[in-house]
Design an enzyme around this catalytic site. Structure first.
Site, PDB file in Angstrom:
ATOM      1  N   LYS A   1      -0.436   4.284   1.237  1.00  0.00           N
ATOM      2  CA  LYS A   1      -1.030   3.336   2.195  1.00  0.00           C
ATOM      3  C   LYS A   1      -0.051   3.001   3.324  1.00  0.00           C
ATOM      4  O   LYS A   1      -0.437   2.977   4.488  1.00  0.00           O
ATOM      5  CB  LYS A   1      -1.423   2.025   1.500  1.00  0.00           C
ATOM      6  CG  LYS A   1      -2.442   2.186   0.386  1.00  0.00           C
ATOM      7  CD  LYS A   1      -2.909   0.842  -0.143  1.00  0.00           C
ATOM      8  CE  LYS A   1      -1.828   0.008  -0.796  1.00  0.00           C
ATOM      9  NZ  LYS A   1      -1.259   0.561  -2.044  1.00  0.00           N
TER      10      LYS A   1
ATOM     11  N   ARG B   1      -5.960  -7.905  -2.424  1.00  0.00           N
ATOM     12  CA  ARG B   1      -5.517  -7.303  -3.683  1.00  0.00           C
ATOM     13  C   ARG B   1      -6.428  -7.724  -4.845  1.00  0.00           C
ATOM     14  O   ARG B   1      -6.264  -7.255  -5.944  1.00  0.00           O
ATOM     15  CB  ARG B   1      -4.154  -7.854  -3.941  1.00  0.00           C
ATOM     16  CG  ARG B   1      -2.930  -7.084  -4.286  1.00  0.00           C
ATOM     17  CD  ARG B   1      -2.629  -5.749  -3.963  1.00  0.00           C
ATOM     18  NE  ARG B   1      -1.354  -5.338  -4.478  1.00  0.00           N
ATOM     19  CZ  ARG B   1      -0.348  -4.910  -3.730  1.00  0.00           C
ATOM     20  NH1 ARG B   1      -0.464  -4.831  -2.440  1.00  0.00           N
ATOM     21  NH2 ARG B   1       0.765  -4.512  -4.310  1.00  0.00           N
TER      22      ARG B   1
ATOM     23  N   ARG C   1      10.647   7.285  -4.995  1.00  0.00           N
ATOM     24  CA  ARG C   1      10.655   6.664  -3.664  1.00  0.00           C
ATOM     25  C   ARG C   1      11.969   5.930  -3.402  1.00  0.00           C
ATOM     26  O   ARG C   1      12.518   5.283  -4.281  1.00  0.00           O
ATOM     27  CB  ARG C   1       9.490   5.666  -3.577  1.00  0.00           C
ATOM     28  CG  ARG C   1       9.443   4.899  -2.272  1.00  0.00           C
ATOM     29  CD  ARG C   1       8.102   4.294  -2.037  1.00  0.00           C
ATOM     30  NE  ARG C   1       7.823   3.160  -2.909  1.00  0.00           N
ATOM     31  CZ  ARG C   1       6.695   2.462  -2.843  1.00  0.00           C
ATOM     32  NH1 ARG C   1       5.762   2.790  -1.964  1.00  0.00           N
ATOM     33  NH2 ARG C   1       6.487   1.450  -3.641  1.00  0.00           N
TER      34      ARG C   1
ATOM     35  N   ARG D   1      13.341   0.312  -4.658  1.00  0.00           N
ATOM     36  CA  ARG D   1      12.754  -1.017  -4.835  1.00  0.00           C
ATOM     37  C   ARG D   1      12.822  -1.382  -6.309  1.00  0.00           C
ATOM     38  O   ARG D   1      12.564  -0.548  -7.167  1.00  0.00           O
ATOM     39  CB  ARG D   1      11.288  -0.987  -4.382  1.00  0.00           C
ATOM     40  CG  ARG D   1      11.111  -1.373  -2.943  1.00  0.00           C
ATOM     41  CD  ARG D   1       9.724  -1.120  -2.462  1.00  0.00           C
ATOM     42  NE  ARG D   1       8.664  -1.726  -3.259  1.00  0.00           N
ATOM     43  CZ  ARG D   1       7.386  -1.709  -2.923  1.00  0.00           C
ATOM     44  NH1 ARG D   1       7.013  -1.126  -1.796  1.00  0.00           N
ATOM     45  NH2 ARG D   1       6.473  -2.262  -3.678  1.00  0.00           N
TER      46      ARG D   1
ATOM     47  N   ARG E   1       2.486  -2.736 -12.513  1.00  0.00           N
ATOM     48  CA  ARG E   1       1.782  -2.752 -11.214  1.00  0.00           C
ATOM     49  C   ARG E   1       0.479  -1.956 -11.303  1.00  0.00           C
ATOM     50  O   ARG E   1      -0.522  -2.335 -10.709  1.00  0.00           O
ATOM     51  CB  ARG E   1       2.688  -2.170 -10.117  1.00  0.00           C
ATOM     52  CG  ARG E   1       3.793  -3.138  -9.735  1.00  0.00           C
ATOM     53  CD  ARG E   1       4.879  -2.440  -8.970  1.00  0.00           C
ATOM     54  NE  ARG E   1       4.471  -2.054  -7.632  1.00  0.00           N
ATOM     55  CZ  ARG E   1       5.057  -1.084  -6.941  1.00  0.00           C
ATOM     56  NH1 ARG E   1       6.055  -0.391  -7.460  1.00  0.00           N
ATOM     57  NH2 ARG E   1       4.638  -0.796  -5.724  1.00  0.00           N
TER      58      ARG E   1
HETATM   59  P1  AMP Z   1       3.447  -3.538  -2.191  1.00  0.00           P
HETATM   60  O1  AMP Z   1       4.604  -3.302  -1.304  1.00  0.00           O
HETATM   61  O2  AMP Z   1       2.131  -3.607  -1.467  1.00  0.00           O
HETATM   62  O3  AMP Z   1       3.400  -2.610  -3.376  1.00  0.00           O
HETATM   63  O4  AMP Z   1       3.644  -5.022  -2.790  1.00  0.00           O
HETATM   64  C1  AMP Z   1       4.778  -5.361  -3.565  1.00  0.00           C
HETATM   65  C2  AMP Z   1       4.517  -6.626  -4.358  1.00  0.00           C
HETATM   66  O5  AMP Z   1       4.269  -7.719  -3.458  1.00  0.00           O
HETATM   67  C3  AMP Z   1       3.298  -6.592  -5.272  1.00  0.00           C
HETATM   68  O6  AMP Z   1       3.570  -5.974  -6.510  1.00  0.00           O
HETATM   69  C4  AMP Z   1       2.992  -8.076  -5.408  1.00  0.00           C
HETATM   70  O7  AMP Z   1       3.890  -8.724  -6.278  1.00  0.00           O
HETATM   71  C5  AMP Z   1       3.270  -8.581  -4.003  1.00  0.00           C
HETATM   72  N1  AMP Z   1       2.060  -8.499  -3.135  1.00  0.00           N
HETATM   73  C6  AMP Z   1       1.860  -7.688  -2.070  1.00  0.00           C
HETATM   74  N2  AMP Z   1       0.655  -7.889  -1.520  1.00  0.00           N
HETATM   75  C7  AMP Z   1       0.064  -8.853  -2.276  1.00  0.00           C
HETATM   76  C8  AMP Z   1      -1.202  -9.499  -2.232  1.00  0.00           C
HETATM   77  N3  AMP Z   1      -2.118  -9.195  -1.318  1.00  0.00           N
HETATM   78  N4  AMP Z   1      -1.463 -10.443  -3.171  1.00  0.00           N
HETATM   79  C9  AMP Z   1      -0.555 -10.795  -4.103  1.00  0.00           C
HETATM   80  N5  AMP Z   1       0.653 -10.213  -4.214  1.00  0.00           N
HETATM   81  C10 AMP Z   1       0.970  -9.261  -3.301  1.00  0.00           C
END
Ligand code: AMP
Length: 222
Positions: A13, A88, A123, A156, A167
């Site tokens: 994404k 989400r 990654r 990360r 996740r």
């Molecule tokens: P990502 O980089 O999109 O994989 O997001 C990393 C982490 O940020 C996720 O595992 C959540 O803990 C938090 N996060 C990101 N976007 C959201 C969202 N829309 N709602 C809740 N937590 C989020």
């Protein structure tokens, strides 16, 4: 125009969002990036979010929605924006709708679980500019160093194996139900993410160009 990128963690994404931003000029808004910045700066929001992020769980809806509302109100989002990682869950999808009602397109990038796990665990991210690498298929020229800014490449914390599992569990439980929600609205497009970046982007461009045409027709009627 609001473009929503759906799909499990590791489906690409962020990469596709960057390409959309570059080609069409719609800024990419990644809630994960915004949260990571807040954590790095030790803001009150970052402090609230950090523990959940480290466990691979979702951050509280109110915190994330407030952050998104603030970001999309900015001038550069007037013509449109791309959401990466938001909504989400179904509650966030409802809250997003309460925010405003632009022309909407949902792009759901799909990939099998084995590939997702292998992508996430290989990654690496530049700690300075955020550029994304994959040590197997898109390795930097110099190990552990960003090709663009020479910043240090890091993994990360939530890309470690135990957290990846959590996740993916959260994705199936919380995020997948959104697919049914958007499918009903006829703005939903599924994309096969198990191909090269350029291939996936070609599909996305076809969809977006068609949608932009429809959007312009709608505007002309109004
Ligand atoms: P990502 O980089 O999109 O994989 O997001 C990393 C982490 O940020 C996720 O595992 C959540 O803990 C938090 N996060 C990101 N976007 C959201 C969202 N829309 N709602 C809740 N937590 C989020």
């Amino acid at each position: 125009m609001r473009i929503i990128l759906l799909g499990p963690p590791g489906s690409g994404k962020g990469t596709q969002g960057d390409l959309i931003e570059r080609k069409y000029g719609f800024p990419k808004i990644s809630t994960g990036d915004l949260l990571r910045q807040a954590v790095k700066k030790n803001t009150p929001l970052g402090d609230k979010a950090e523990a959940a992020m480290n466990r691979g769980e979702l951050v509280t809806d109110d915190v994330v929605v407030e952050m998104v509302a603030e970001r999309v109100a900015k001038e550069d989002c007037k013509k449109g924006y791309v959401l990466d990682g938001f909504p989400r869950n179904v509650k966030q999808a409802h809250m997003l709708e309460e925010l405003d009602h632009p022309y909407e397109v949902v792009l759901d990038i799909r990939l099998n679980e084995k590939t997702l796990i292998s992508r996430l665990s290989s990654r690496r991210i530049c700690s300075r500019c955020g550029n994304i690498y994959n040590i197997v298929v898109k390795a930097p020229v110099k190990a552990e160093e960003c090709d663009m800014c020479q910043g240090e490449l890091i993994q990360r914390r939530d890309d470690e194996p135990d957290i990846i599992k959590e996740r993916l569990r959260v994705y199936h439980q919380e995020t997948e139900p959104i697919v049914q929600y958007y499918r009903k609205k006829d703005i939903y497009h599924q994309i096969n993410g198990d191909r090269g970046i350029e291939h996936v982007f070609k599909d996305i461009q076809k969809i977006l160009e068609n949608e932009i045409k429809k959007y312009k027709q709608t505007e002309a009627v109004l």
